[in-house]
Design a protein around this motif. Structure first.
Motif: not given
Length: 390
Positions: A97-106
């Motif tokens: 979930a953290v990885h996906r959220s980071t990808m969405k942000t960047q």
């Protein structure tokens, strides 16, 4: 440190440990004992993803946003312990979930695609500009290939360097021009729709394939001045070019373009009986849809009628027009005579031009024909002397 100061310091320390007086002990024993209240403090600095929703449930917002099926995504009525937070933070579900959220942000892929699309948009825009220039200058569609090559010499990229498709064929140019025409027409129609009133110009004619067609233009006044556009150029597929068929096409075309026919206040025509007939003309029939409609006879057609009919009253003008027409037919019907005329024009340093035809349906065509003949009049006289009579 001196002995005196050491003794003074020891006495001060011993005084701080004096025993309480009996009265003080009695007063303390009578006071009620204070209960220790347990409070849980959440260290949001470490677990900022653990929040409370509108229903009062404590949950992991990252897992819930990514729609994971775990206890922290569903939520707790009572906040969980920090040890449970640590275990959840190290779980594979939370890390995903953290990885996906980071990808969405960047958004690295989106930025890459935007940069790619931006470059493609520039190329597409240049191709559209080229197609528009060809249409505006009425150039052949094959000219686009040469224009693209010339632009590449100037350092302007009009096509993808790593792509075999260059979009320079006649079909590609036609598709570009059709897209441009659709956008321009939509803008024009929006301006006409916003106008309080508008007018239409109609003309029916026969094309080279001997097919009847109706051409329709629309005009309106905006804050930028007079706006006009070509609404349609359609073939009359059923029946003849009668007033009823033309009116039916006009009503259908205005309806398809979203134009209110009641706002139609003017109709320009060539003055033919099918257009201006008092009982069954196009203007008369359209007034049933728009009572305020006013029919206008085209000024250019009226001028042509006036000049042609006035010339018939002068016998000299009539014979003069026939002589000009016979000169055109004399050279137009013979390639040998035309070649002889061009040879003489070259020897006399005159422009190599063809004589124009006098059209009975074109206004003031006689004037243009005479001007062309006057520019090559010496060559005309020598060609007629050598070639014989008309």
């Amino acid at each position: 440190m001196s002995l005196k100061s050491w003794l003074q310091g020891d006495s001060q320390k011993s005084s701080s440990f004096k025993r309480k007086s009996p009265e003080t002990e009695i007063s303390d024993s009578n006071s009620p004992a204070k209960k220790k209240i347990f409070t849980k403090e959440l260290r949001q600095s470490s677990f900022d993803w653990y929040v409370q929703d509108t229903n009062g449930l404590w949950h992991c917002k990252l897992c819930r946003e990514n729609k994971h099926d775990n206890a922290y995504a569903k939520g707790h009525e009572v906040p969980a312990k920090t040890t449970n937070h640590s275990r959840h933070a190290s779980s594979q579900s939370h890390l995903n979930a953290v990885h996906r959220s980071t990808m969405k942000t960047q958004k690295p892929m989106q930025k890459l695609l935007e940069a790619k699309l931006h470059k493609d948009d520039e190329i597409a825009l240049n191709l559209l500009k080229t197609a528009y220039h060809i249409a505006k200058r009425e150039l052949p569609k094959d000219e686009k290939r040469h224009m693209v090559d010339y632009a590449s010499l100037l350092g302007v990229e009009l096509s993808k360097s790593n792509c075999n498709v260059q979009y320079t064929s006649s079909q590609s140019v036609s598709e570009f021009q059709a897209a441009l025409a659709e956008v321009i027409l939509d803008d024009k129609i929006k301006a006409i729709q916003q106008s309080e009133v508008y007018s239409v110009t109609l003309d029916e004619s026969t094309d080279n394939g001997n097919l009847k067609r109706v051409i329709m233009y629309a005009q309106c006044v905006t804050e930028h001045g007079l706006e006009y556009c070509l609404l349609s150029n359609k073939q009359i597929s059923e029946g003849s070019a009668s007033a009823k068929n033309i009116v039916s096409m006009v009503v259908e075309e205005l309806k398809s373009k979203g134009l209110d026919i009641t706002k139609l206040v003017g109709l320009g025509t060539d003055g033919a009986s099918v257009m201006t007939g008092l009982k069954g003309g196009v203007v008369k029939l359209l007034k049933e849809h728009s009572p305020t409609l006013i029919g206008v006879h085209c000024a250019a057609h009226r001028t042509a009628l006036a000049t042609s009919q006035a010339a018939k009253l002068v016998p000299h003008m009539e014979s003069y027009s026939r002589s000009i027409a016979s000169v055109f037919r004399y050279f137009h019907n013979s390639a040998l005579r035309s070649n002889r005329l061009r040879t003489i024009q070259t020897q006399l340093n005159l422009p190599s031009i063809k004589f124009a035809e006098v059209h009975s349906v074109r206004w003031l065509s006689l004037d243009h024909t005479v001007q062309v003949m006057y520019r090559s009049y010496p060559a005309l006289c020598m060609a007629l002397e050598k070639g014989g009579n008309l």
